[in-house]
Design an enzyme around this catalytic site. Structure first.
Site, PDB file in Angstrom:
ATOM      1  N   ARG A   1      -0.390  -8.731  13.412  1.00  0.00           N
ATOM      2  CA  ARG A   1      -0.985  -7.814  12.428  1.00  0.00           C
ATOM      3  C   ARG A   1      -1.870  -8.566  11.444  1.00  0.00           C
ATOM      4  O   ARG A   1      -2.920  -8.070  11.038  1.00  0.00           O
ATOM      5  CB  ARG A   1       0.112  -7.044  11.692  1.00  0.00           C
ATOM      6  CG  ARG A   1       0.720  -5.964  12.576  1.00  0.00           C
ATOM      7  CD  ARG A   1       2.078  -5.543  12.097  1.00  0.00           C
ATOM      8  NE  ARG A   1       2.020  -4.711  10.916  1.00  0.00           N
ATOM      9  CZ  ARG A   1       3.055  -4.513  10.105  1.00  0.00           C
ATOM     10  NH1 ARG A   1       4.200  -5.103  10.334  1.00  0.00           N
ATOM     11  NH2 ARG A   1       2.931  -3.720   9.065  1.00  0.00           N
TER      12      ARG A   1
ATOM     13  N   ARG B   1      11.135  -1.542  11.060  1.00  0.00           N
ATOM     14  CA  ARG B   1      10.044  -1.143  11.953  1.00  0.00           C
ATOM     15  C   ARG B   1       9.893  -2.164  13.067  1.00  0.00           C
ATOM     16  O   ARG B   1       9.999  -3.361  12.832  1.00  0.00           O
ATOM     17  CB  ARG B   1       8.728  -1.054  11.159  1.00  0.00           C
ATOM     18  CG  ARG B   1       8.591   0.223  10.375  1.00  0.00           C
ATOM     19  CD  ARG B   1       7.408   0.225   9.440  1.00  0.00           C
ATOM     20  NE  ARG B   1       6.161  -0.277   9.999  1.00  0.00           N
ATOM     21  CZ  ARG B   1       4.983  -0.181   9.375  1.00  0.00           C
ATOM     22  NH1 ARG B   1       4.919   0.427   8.185  1.00  0.00           N
ATOM     23  NH2 ARG B   1       3.896  -0.664   9.901  1.00  0.00           N
TER      24      ARG B   1
ATOM     25  N   ARG C   1      -9.564   0.662   8.747  1.00  0.00           N
ATOM     26  CA  ARG C   1      -9.106  -0.695   9.016  1.00  0.00           C
ATOM     27  C   ARG C   1     -10.148  -1.501   9.781  1.00  0.00           C
ATOM     28  O   ARG C   1      -9.906  -2.662  10.094  1.00  0.00           O
ATOM     29  CB  ARG C   1      -7.831  -0.637   9.855  1.00  0.00           C
ATOM     30  CG  ARG C   1      -6.541  -0.808   9.063  1.00  0.00           C
ATOM     31  CD  ARG C   1      -5.418  -0.715  10.067  1.00  0.00           C
ATOM     32  NE  ARG C   1      -4.184  -1.279   9.664  1.00  0.00           N
ATOM     33  CZ  ARG C   1      -3.141  -0.584   9.177  1.00  0.00           C
ATOM     34  NH1 ARG C   1      -3.266   0.699   8.937  1.00  0.00           N
ATOM     35  NH2 ARG C   1      -2.011  -1.179   8.922  1.00  0.00           N
TER      36      ARG C   1
ATOM     37  N   LYS D   1       0.825  -1.210   0.000  1.00  0.00           N
ATOM     38  CA  LYS D   1       0.000   0.000   0.000  1.00  0.00           C
ATOM     39  C   LYS D   1       0.863   1.266   0.000  1.00  0.00           C
ATOM     40  O   LYS D   1       0.623   2.175  -0.774  1.00  0.00           O
ATOM     41  CB  LYS D   1      -0.927   0.040   1.233  1.00  0.00           C
ATOM     42  CG  LYS D   1      -1.961  -1.053   1.276  1.00  0.00           C
ATOM     43  CD  LYS D   1      -2.981  -0.819   2.393  1.00  0.00           C
ATOM     44  CE  LYS D   1      -2.399  -0.865   3.800  1.00  0.00           C
ATOM     45  NZ  LYS D   1      -1.871  -2.179   4.220  1.00  0.00           N
TER      46      LYS D   1
HETATM   47  P1  AMP Z   1       0.802   0.952   8.778  1.00  0.00           P
HETATM   48  O1  AMP Z   1       1.966   1.835   8.551  1.00  0.00           O
HETATM   49  O2  AMP Z   1      -0.387   1.356   7.947  1.00  0.00           O
HETATM   50  O3  AMP Z   1       1.132  -0.505   8.629  1.00  0.00           O
HETATM   51  O4  AMP Z   1       0.339   1.174  10.306  1.00  0.00           O
HETATM   52  C1  AMP Z   1       1.219   0.856  11.361  1.00  0.00           C
HETATM   53  C2  AMP Z   1       0.439   0.647  12.650  1.00  0.00           C
HETATM   54  O5  AMP Z   1      -0.263   1.840  12.996  1.00  0.00           O
HETATM   55  C3  AMP Z   1      -0.636  -0.423  12.588  1.00  0.00           C
HETATM   56  O6  AMP Z   1      -0.123  -1.733  12.788  1.00  0.00           O
HETATM   57  C4  AMP Z   1      -1.553   0.018  13.729  1.00  0.00           C
HETATM   58  O7  AMP Z   1      -0.993  -0.294  14.987  1.00  0.00           O
HETATM   59  C5  AMP Z   1      -1.528   1.539  13.581  1.00  0.00           C
HETATM   60  N1  AMP Z   1      -2.580   2.003  12.642  1.00  0.00           N
HETATM   61  C6  AMP Z   1      -2.419   2.633  11.447  1.00  0.00           C
HETATM   62  N2  AMP Z   1      -3.598   2.901  10.876  1.00  0.00           N
HETATM   63  C7  AMP Z   1      -4.544   2.419  11.717  1.00  0.00           C
HETATM   64  C8  AMP Z   1      -5.965   2.366  11.682  1.00  0.00           C
HETATM   65  N3  AMP Z   1      -6.662   2.856  10.640  1.00  0.00           N
HETATM   66  N4  AMP Z   1      -6.607   1.800  12.743  1.00  0.00           N
HETATM   67  C9  AMP Z   1      -5.927   1.318  13.797  1.00  0.00           C
HETATM   68  N5  AMP Z   1      -4.596   1.311  13.882  1.00  0.00           N
HETATM   69  C10 AMP Z   1      -3.892   1.871  12.860  1.00  0.00           C
END
Ligand code: AMP
Length: 213
Positions: A171, A160, A89, A14
């Protein structure tokens, strides 16, 4: 003007695709993960709260995310369109997004679901290395020219915390439990556009842009 949501499991690509889409269509790339990580680095209250969930691969509570997105969508740059990456999400987030868009007089044009099999997701996430400029690499599939350094800005690459093996599993559990139902939700609204997310970055990008056109 185009308003898009990018759906897909962690590791589906993404972030990589979002950077390219936002450049081509000149629309802001709104990544809730980036907003949370930025808060974390700046040591804000929000960042400290979110860290507890993020480090173990759990989702940050809906109310927090909905507040972030509501604020972000009220900024003027979203008048030319927007690309949401990592939000919604959960079903409550999707319902809130629907209402927020309605309130600000916008509507979603497409929800692009990047589909990638689980075994590929796990391999991608475990070898992923990030740069703070937003670029992302893979130790085997797309290594930087100089080990540990970003090709674009020379920055130090890092892994990360939530790309550690245990967090990856968590996740995926959250993805299937909470996020996967959005496929039906947007399917019923006639907005879902599935795209096969295996293959080269450029091939996937071409498929996504033809969906948007
Ligand atoms: P990402 O970079 O999109 O993989 O997001 C990293 C982390 O941020 C995720 O594993 C969640 O812990 C948190 N996060 C990001 N977006 C959301 C969302 N829409 N709802 C809940 N947690 C989020």
């Amino acid at each position: 003007m185009v308003n898009i949501v990018l759906l897909g499991a962690p590791g589906a690509g993404k972030g990589t695709q979002a950077m390219k889409i936002s450049q081509l269509y000149n629309i802001p790339h709104i990544s809730t993960g980036d907003i949370l990580r930025d808060n974390l680095e700046r040591g804000t209250q929000l960042g400290l709260e979110a860290k507890k969930f993020m480090d173990r691969g759990a989702l940050v509570p809906d109310s927090v995310l909905i507040g972030i997105v509501k604020d972000r969508l009220s900024e003027p740059d979203t008048d030319k369109g927007l690309l949401l990456d990592g939000f919604p999400r959960t079903i409550p987030q999707a319902e809130a997004l629907w209402d927020i868009m309605d309130q600000i007089g916008k509507k979603l044009d497409a929800v692009i679901d990047i589909e990638v099999p689980d075994e590929v997701l796990v391999k991608r996430l475990a070898g992923r290395r990030m740069c703070r400029c937003g670029a992302s690499y893979h130790v085997i599939f797309s290594p930087p020219e100089v080990e540990g350094k970003c090709d674009h800005c020379g920055g130090e690459l890092y892994q990360r915390d939530d790309d550690a093996e245990n967090a990856i599993k968590t996740r995926l559990v959250y993805y299937y439990g909470q996020t996967y139902p959005l496929i039906d939700y947007y399917g019923e609204k006639g907005l879902l556009r599935p795209v096969n997310g295996t293959g080269s970055v450029d091939d996937i990008f071409n498929k996504i842009s033809s969906v948007i056109e």
